[in-house]
Design a protein around this motif. Structure first.
Motif, PDB file in Angstrom:
ATOM      1  N   GLN A 110       1.046   8.315  15.844  1.00  0.00           N
ATOM      2  CA  GLN A 110      -0.060   7.669  16.727  1.00  0.00           C
ATOM      3  C   GLN A 110      -1.368   8.068  16.082  1.00  0.00           C
ATOM      4  O   GLN A 110      -2.199   7.023  15.942  1.00  0.00           O
ATOM      5  CB  GLN A 110      -0.018   8.518  18.111  1.00  0.00           C
ATOM      6  N   LYS A 111      -1.308   9.292  15.331  1.00  0.00           N
ATOM      7  CA  LYS A 111      -2.634   9.366  14.648  1.00  0.00           C
ATOM      8  C   LYS A 111      -2.845   8.803  13.361  1.00  0.00           C
ATOM      9  O   LYS A 111      -3.797   8.283  12.767  1.00  0.00           O
ATOM     10  CB  LYS A 111      -3.042  10.814  14.644  1.00  0.00           C
ATOM     11  N   LYS A 112      -1.761   8.894  12.410  1.00  0.00           N
ATOM     12  CA  LYS A 112      -1.738   8.417  11.036  1.00  0.00           C
ATOM     13  C   LYS A 112      -1.217   7.015  10.807  1.00  0.00           C
ATOM     14  O   LYS A 112      -1.531   6.573   9.870  1.00  0.00           O
ATOM     15  CB  LYS A 112      -1.026   9.468  10.247  1.00  0.00           C
ATOM     16  N   GLY A 113      -0.575   6.521  11.850  1.00  0.00           N
ATOM     17  CA  GLY A 113      -0.157   5.217  11.495  1.00  0.00           C
ATOM     18  C   GLY A 113       1.032   4.828  10.730  1.00  0.00           C
ATOM     19  O   GLY A 113       1.713   6.120  10.638  1.00  0.00           O
ATOM     20  N   ALA A 114       1.196   3.630  10.493  1.00  0.00           N
ATOM     21  CA  ALA A 114       2.684   3.589   9.707  1.00  0.00           C
ATOM     22  C   ALA A 114       2.338   2.332   8.500  1.00  0.00           C
ATOM     23  O   ALA A 114       1.140   1.764   8.514  1.00  0.00           O
ATOM     24  CB  ALA A 114       3.643   2.910  10.841  1.00  0.00           C
ATOM     25  N   ILE A 115       3.356   2.446   7.631  1.00  0.00           N
ATOM     26  CA  ILE A 115       3.283   1.484   6.638  1.00  0.00           C
ATOM     27  C   ILE A 115       4.592   0.788   6.840  1.00  0.00           C
ATOM     28  O   ILE A 115       5.625   1.214   7.182  1.00  0.00           O
ATOM     29  CB  ILE A 115       3.221   1.912   5.463  1.00  0.00           C
ATOM     30  N   THR A 116       4.629  -0.529   6.366  1.00  0.00           N
ATOM     31  CA  THR A 116       5.871  -1.343   6.070  1.00  0.00           C
ATOM     32  C   THR A 116       6.142  -1.928   4.869  1.00  0.00           C
ATOM     33  O   THR A 116       5.098  -2.216   4.074  1.00  0.00           O
ATOM     34  CB  THR A 116       5.776  -2.503   7.055  1.00  0.00           C
ATOM     35  N   VAL A 117       7.324  -1.950   4.444  1.00  0.00           N
ATOM     36  CA  VAL A 117       7.820  -2.649   3.167  1.00  0.00           C
ATOM     37  C   VAL A 117       8.776  -3.741   3.352  1.00  0.00           C
ATOM     38  O   VAL A 117       9.742  -3.291   4.042  1.00  0.00           O
ATOM     39  CB  VAL A 117       8.324  -1.228   2.193  1.00  0.00           C
ATOM     40  N   VAL A 118       8.273  -4.649   2.974  1.00  0.00           N
ATOM     41  CA  VAL A 118       9.301  -5.988   2.904  1.00  0.00           C
ATOM     42  C   VAL A 118      10.108  -5.994   1.579  1.00  0.00           C
ATOM     43  O   VAL A 118       9.326  -6.227   0.535  1.00  0.00           O
ATOM     44  CB  VAL A 118       8.501  -7.129   3.143  1.00  0.00           C
TER      45      VAL A 118
ATOM     46  N   THR B 218       1.052  -3.025   4.210  1.00  0.00           N
ATOM     47  CA  THR B 218       2.234  -3.708   4.106  1.00  0.00           C
ATOM     48  C   THR B 218       2.431  -3.939   2.838  1.00  0.00           C
ATOM     49  O   THR B 218       1.606  -4.421   2.025  1.00  0.00           O
ATOM     50  CB  THR B 218       2.197  -5.087   5.023  1.00  0.00           C
ATOM     51  N   HIS B 219       3.529  -3.474   2.370  1.00  0.00           N
ATOM     52  CA  HIS B 219       3.955  -3.826   0.875  1.00  0.00           C
ATOM     53  C   HIS B 219       4.932  -4.746   0.884  1.00  0.00           C
ATOM     54  O   HIS B 219       6.235  -4.694   1.441  1.00  0.00           O
ATOM     55  CB  HIS B 219       4.358  -2.653   0.118  1.00  0.00           C
ATOM     56  N   ILE B 220       4.758  -5.934   0.213  1.00  0.00           N
ATOM     57  CA  ILE B 220       5.632  -7.194   0.091  1.00  0.00           C
ATOM     58  C   ILE B 220       6.438  -7.136  -1.173  1.00  0.00           C
ATOM     59  O   ILE B 220       5.455  -7.305  -2.280  1.00  0.00           O
ATOM     60  CB  ILE B 220       5.257  -8.395   0.588  1.00  0.00           C
ATOM     61  N   CYS B 221       7.610  -6.825  -1.281  1.00  0.00           N
ATOM     62  CA  CYS B 221       8.291  -6.732  -2.790  1.00  0.00           C
ATOM     63  C   CYS B 221       9.100  -8.043  -2.872  1.00  0.00           C
ATOM     64  O   CYS B 221      10.239  -8.076  -2.058  1.00  0.00           O
ATOM     65  CB  CYS B 221       9.095  -5.367  -2.818  1.00  0.00           C
TER      66      CYS B 221
END
Length: 493
Positions: free
Chosen positions: A233-241, A280-283
């Motif tokens: 909740q505090k630090k958030g999230a990242i997403t890798v596609v 967001t990292h789109i590979c």
């Protein structure tokens, strides 16, 4: 336009020309958009994606004041059209809709902006109603038991996974594997139903729920499961596609993406779920259909979101190195080096989530941790635990106090030093966690935590002794060889 005048999904863009667009030109357009954003917005986005930024640090007391203000604002906005789903849930369980821990998720997601948190809360309940229907809108926690067999198939397939470790600054990590997804249009349920609800003294509101997709439900559930950890909740999230294929992989679904579904997923994550997606990292290969597709989809993200997107146009075997520059480690945990999807860890995590859900129903206040943070000290054995950042840090602390530890002759006094060390670490926010029989992490008993600190002192002492002995033996061996050479030289003379 204020959010109360919007539909849940908003106007769906025209995706008909996706296959004919040039991937490189699209990325140039995106770069141009980023350059047009203010310096402050660009800096905020850069800080987020590199893990420098974060939400304002608030004390428990400050957070409670903000929660009370949000409750007041909610009561003032009950007449808004966008609050209709919230009113339905509130009528069923006001204890749920005004719960402090629940409202804090929305406040933290919006960096304690009460107005934005309230708007997100209303959209959240609209989405929840649309996806799960009126019977579950007042339920505090959607569990795996609430999902249909089709939902569970989507879940088990592992095309969208929460990784069982965090990045270098403690953010949750999601990976999306679009090449491994089968977009079965039959999963779009064609049933339609209307729910009528009339509040006290208010007009009736209608909800039309059409085609609630199983994949949207599983994404909703997995994100809310990740939010059970306060650190997320505090630090958030990242997403890798991750849409790259290895040289040995057979192409999967080269044009099988469902743009409307992905658009709905993006909208839900951006507007409804109380989780801060800070990067967001789109590979992808820009010349492939997937490269064009995801580049095009990025254009429909708001300006703030554009700054937080990075494209990695590299080979399959180079992507892990590229991601490591952003502090993302072992992202290929979900994809083997031969390009095959891996779901073992994902399915293990599903079992842990199920166990946590059962535990929460029995004892709601019990601390349960799905993915430990980098500062946590883990109890147990094995290399993964030994190599955990929190355990390594404990070893360094023990090493810095080793001289004091060795000077203590009394065993009881050694235990006291371990207790003092443990207390200092806890005051600094460190948690000592042990794994439950069902697989999730929970706060370790005081005795077990103290024993872990004590055993770390002993382990570090023994390791340094062995290291010193080995160094001395090597030095003695070097001296002996040198003397032998000198004798040989003397004999030859």
């Amino acid at each position: 336009m204020s959010i109360n005048d919007r539909e849940i999904i908003g106007d769906t863009p025209d995706f008909s020309a996706l296959a004919d667009e040039d991937g490189n030109e699209i990325i140039k357009d995106l770069t141009s958009r980023v350059n047009s954003i203010s310096v402050q917005e660009r800096e905020a986005g850069l800080h987020d994606i590199h893990g420098i930024g974060g939400i304002d640090d608030k004390s428990t007391g400050e957070e409670q004041v903000l929660v009370n203000k949000m409750r007041l604002l909610l009561s003032e906005r009950l007449h808004w059209r966008s609050s209709s789903a919230f009113r339905m849930a509130d009528a069923e369980s006001s204890a749920y809709t005004t719960d402090s821990s629940f409202l804090l998720m929305f406040l933290r997601c919006e960096n304690y902006n009460i107005d934005a948190a309230t708007n997100r809360l209303f959209v959240f309940f609209k989405q929840k109603l649309r996806l799960f229907g009126p019977n579950k809108i007042g339920k505090k926690m959607i569990t795996l038991a609430d999902l249909s067999p089709d939902d569970m198939k989507s879940y088990s397939a592992g095309f969208f996974q929460l990784l069982p470790h965090r990045d270098h600054v403690g953010r949750a990590q999601f990976v999306n594997l679009p090449h491994y997804t089968t977009w079965d249009q039959r999963e779009n349920v064609v049933s339609r139903f209307v729910v009528e609800w009339t509040g006290s003294g208010r007009t009736a509101d209608s909800y039309s729920i059409v085609g609630a997709h199983s994949k949207l439900r599983m994404i909703f559930h997995l994100c809310m499961a990740a939010l059970m950890d306060e650190e997320t909740q505090k630090k958030g999230a990242i997403t890798v596609v991750h849409s790259l294929l290895s040289e040995s992989s057979e192409p999967r679904n080269p044009k099988g993406y469902d743009p409307v579904l992905i658009w709905e997923s993006i909208h839900m994550l951006q507007k409804a779920i109380p989780l801060r997606f800070v990067g967001t990292h789109i590979c992808t290969d820009p010349s492939s259909f997937s490269g064009k597709f995801f580049s095009s989809m990025a254009r429909f993200v708001g300006d703030a979101g554009i700054v937080r997107i990075r494209f990695h146009q590299v080979s399959f075997h180079e992507v892990n190195e590229r991601l490591s520059t952003f502090g993302i480690n072992s992202i290929l945990l979900a994809v083997s080096q031969s390009g095959e999807k891996k779901t073992e860890k994902h399915r293990e995590l599903m079992k842990v989530i199920k166990s946590i859900e059962v535990a929460k129903l029995l004892t709601p206040e019990k601390l349960t941790v799905l993915v430990p943070s980098a500062t946590d000290v883990l109890l147990g054995r094995g290399k993964p635990i030994q190599n955990h950042a929190g355990n390594i840090r404990l070893g360094l602390i023990a090493e810095s106090q080793l001289e004091e530890y060795d000077e203590i002759a009394n065993r009881l006094d050694k235990t006291k030093l371990a207790e003092i060390t443990m207390a200092k670490m806890k005051n600094a926010g460190v948690r000592f966690l042990s794994r439950d029989d069902n697989g999730f992490w929970e706060l370790a008993a005081e005795r077990l935590a103290r024993e872990r600190v004590s055993s770390t002192f002993r382990t570090v002492r023994d390791r340094l002794k062995v290291s010193r002995r080995s160094t001395e033996e090597k030095a003695d061996s070097t001296v002996a060889r040198k003397r032998s050479l000198e004798k040989l030289e003397e004999q030859s003379d």
